[in-house]
Design an enzyme around this catalytic site. Structure first.
Site, PDB file in Angstrom:
ATOM      1  N   HIS A 111       0.813  -1.215   0.000  1.00 26.20           N
ATOM      2  CA  HIS A 111       0.000   0.000   0.000  1.00 26.20           C
ATOM      3  C   HIS A 111       0.853   1.276   0.000  1.00 26.20           C
ATOM      4  O   HIS A 111       0.372   2.346  -0.397  1.00 26.20           O
ATOM      5  CB  HIS A 111      -0.935   0.007   1.210  1.00 26.20           C
ATOM      6  CG  HIS A 111      -2.185   0.812   0.993  1.00 26.20           C
ATOM      7  ND1 HIS A 111      -2.257   1.892   0.144  1.00 26.20           N
ATOM      8  CD2 HIS A 111      -3.436   0.683   1.531  1.00 26.20           C
ATOM      9  CE1 HIS A 111      -3.480   2.402   0.165  1.00 26.20           C
ATOM     10  NE2 HIS A 111      -4.210   1.678   0.976  1.00 26.20           N
ATOM     11  N   ASP A 148     -10.930  -6.493 -18.506  1.00 23.17           N
ATOM     12  CA  ASP A 148     -11.194  -7.593 -19.441  1.00 23.17           C
ATOM     13  C   ASP A 148      -9.890  -8.028 -20.107  1.00 23.17           C
ATOM     14  O   ASP A 148      -9.312  -7.300 -20.903  1.00 23.17           O
ATOM     15  CB  ASP A 148     -12.214  -7.121 -20.485  1.00 23.17           C
ATOM     16  CG  ASP A 148     -12.555  -8.195 -21.508  1.00 23.17           C
ATOM     17  OD1 ASP A 148     -12.055  -9.327 -21.389  1.00 23.17           O
ATOM     18  OD2 ASP A 148     -13.327  -7.877 -22.441  1.00 23.17           O
TER      19      ASP A 148
END
Length: 461
Positions: A168, A404
């Site tokens: 992070h 995708d």
């Protein structure tokens, strides 16, 4: 329940960026900013993307996995720091990412021993630990930390999932999503090695201004945490509580519009829908409704309840910075409400107004009170204050379901790390119809109560 040995590791391979113009003997460094430093000791963020591939009739291990490796190598040309190592050298006043050509991201290829693809990618309650074998670890020591690790797990040729574990302190949700969409774009468009502007990262740290010396405040706090002169990169050890389940809930566009009408009516009755107007965005409505349902389900007894929210600071800084800036760039607010007010007849309106007011306060400056953010986070992690605050993780603006790789939209995307942080995850929905998906991890009996309250509340809208 799936055991921790429910996957078979087939391969752990280092994937390097395809050679570029960078001198292979030259080590390049990227400094952290105060936006990054605040997350230095936080555990990694983990997500899993599930894809059904049975309709493609393409062998996963023989065809899809090699394609994923090649496209990852192409993607790392644009995201070279992700193959680097986070360190805090003695001769550096702050942590940096060192990287050079030839550095690699670890990619694990695994095979599920259980026929549970549709179970894990469903909206049913699933025991939280069932997802853990689908994610790689980051081997973080006191001295150094890898930035990113990935795992592809296949499920009997019916589908696969891609797990990402990201440090992070190097990237926020927007940057992580940019990387995943870039990888997906290059995998789907096999003949291309270039990225569209929105997916091309900017690593220019000079755009981050720090006139209030927030960085110096954060560095001093970290050095004196378990210090003095503590340069450890070890993250706080957070565990997944035993016997918790993951639940997924959805507020459709219709639900949200009815909720907006209800809250507007409540506020007008109390003469509170005047100037300044309460901004009832989809996310505000979702957070308000979920917060109230959670308060009712958990029977919280605190006099005051807290909700931590974050927002993208890129467009809110003065001057605004590029939206493709890669790194952390988040601003924060803590929403406070009286318990009895939230649990009352107009509780969802109280919650919505409190959240809206907190978001509006960002107009006073994205960095307002930023010098105190890290001390608040340290309290959350070390003083068990986390038991008294719920956090919102993710954003529907990430449009995760547009990731995708060539097999269509993901069946499901889960933020796995909320089972350690206790946060509430939010994202877009698979149908792209304007709803918002909510993810929670609770004890099973609490989840059942929450689900009942959530559903009944929508029925009476």
């Amino acid at each position: 329940m799936a055991s921790h040995n429910s996957v078979k590791i087939l391969e752990v391979c280092p994937v390097t960026a395809l050679p570029s113009s960078l001198d292979s003997a030259t080590t390049t460094s990227l400094p952290l900013t105060f936006f990054d430093i605040i997350w230095l000791r936080f555990p990694p963020v983990q997500r899993v993307f599930f894809y059904e591939t049975s309709h493609t009739n393409t062998p996963i291990l023989d065809s899809i996995v090699p394609k994923l490796k090649h496209s990852l190598s192409l993607t790392l040309q644009h995201f070279l720091p992700l193959a680097g190592t986070l360190t805090w050298p003695q001769d550096s006043h702050k942590p940096i990412i060192n990287y050079k050509e030839g550095d690699a991201v670890s990619l694990t290829v695994a095979e599920s021993n259980a026929n549970n693809f549709y179970h894990l990618s469903s909206n049913n309650f699933v025991e939280a630990v069932e997802y853990h074998p689908l994610l790689p670890d980051l081997a973080i020591s006191h001295e150094q930390a890898p930035v990113l690790a990935l795992q592809v797990t296949t499920f009997s040729n019916c589908g696969l999932c891609i797990g990402i574990t990201a440090h992070h302190a190097v990237l926020d949700g927007k940057s992580s999503t940019m990387f995943m969409k870039s990888w997906a774009h290059l995998c789907k468009n096999a003949l291309s090695s270039s990225l569209v502007p929105d997916l091309t990262p900017s690593f220019d740290r000079m755009v981050i201004k720090d006139p209030s010396r927030i960085e110096a405040i954060y560095l001093n706090q970290l050095l004196n945490l378990d210090g003095p002169h503590n340069r450890s990169l070890k993250v706080w050890d957070q565990k997944t509580p035993p016997d918790v389940v993951r639940g997924t809930f959805e507020l459709t566009r219709t639900n949200l519009e009815k909720l907006r009408q209800l809250i507007t009516s409540m506020l007008e009755e109390k003469n509170e829908q005047q100037q300044p107007i309460v901004h009832l965005s989809r996310l505000t409505l979702t957070c308000a409704y979920t917060w109230v349902c959670l308060a009712k389900a958990e029977g919280l007894r605190d006099t005051k309840l807290h909700l931590g929210i974050s927002a993208d600071a890129r467009p809110r800084l003065e001057p605004p910075i590029p939206r493709n800036y890669f790194g952390n760039c988040l601003t924060f607010r803590v929403v406070v409400a009286e318990r009895n007010d939230l649990l009352g007849e107009n509780g969802v309106a109280v919650a919505a107004k409190a959240i809206s007011d907190a978001i509006r306060s960002l107009d006073d400056g994205a960095l307002s009170d930023a010098e105190n953010w890290l001390s608040l986070f340290i309290s959350l992690m070390t003083d068990k204050m986390a038991d008294r605050i719920a956090g919102i993780a993710g954003s529907p603006r990430f449009e995760l379901y547009n990731t995708d790789f060539g097999w269509g939209k993901p069946m499901k995307v889960e933020m796995i790390s909320i089972d350690k942080t206790g946060a509430i995850s939010v994202s877009d929905t698979r149908d792209g119809a304007g709803g918002i998906k909510v993810g929670l991890v609770l004890k099973k009996h609490e989840m059942k109560v929450f689900a009942s309250i959530f559903a009944k509340g929508l029925e009476v809208l």
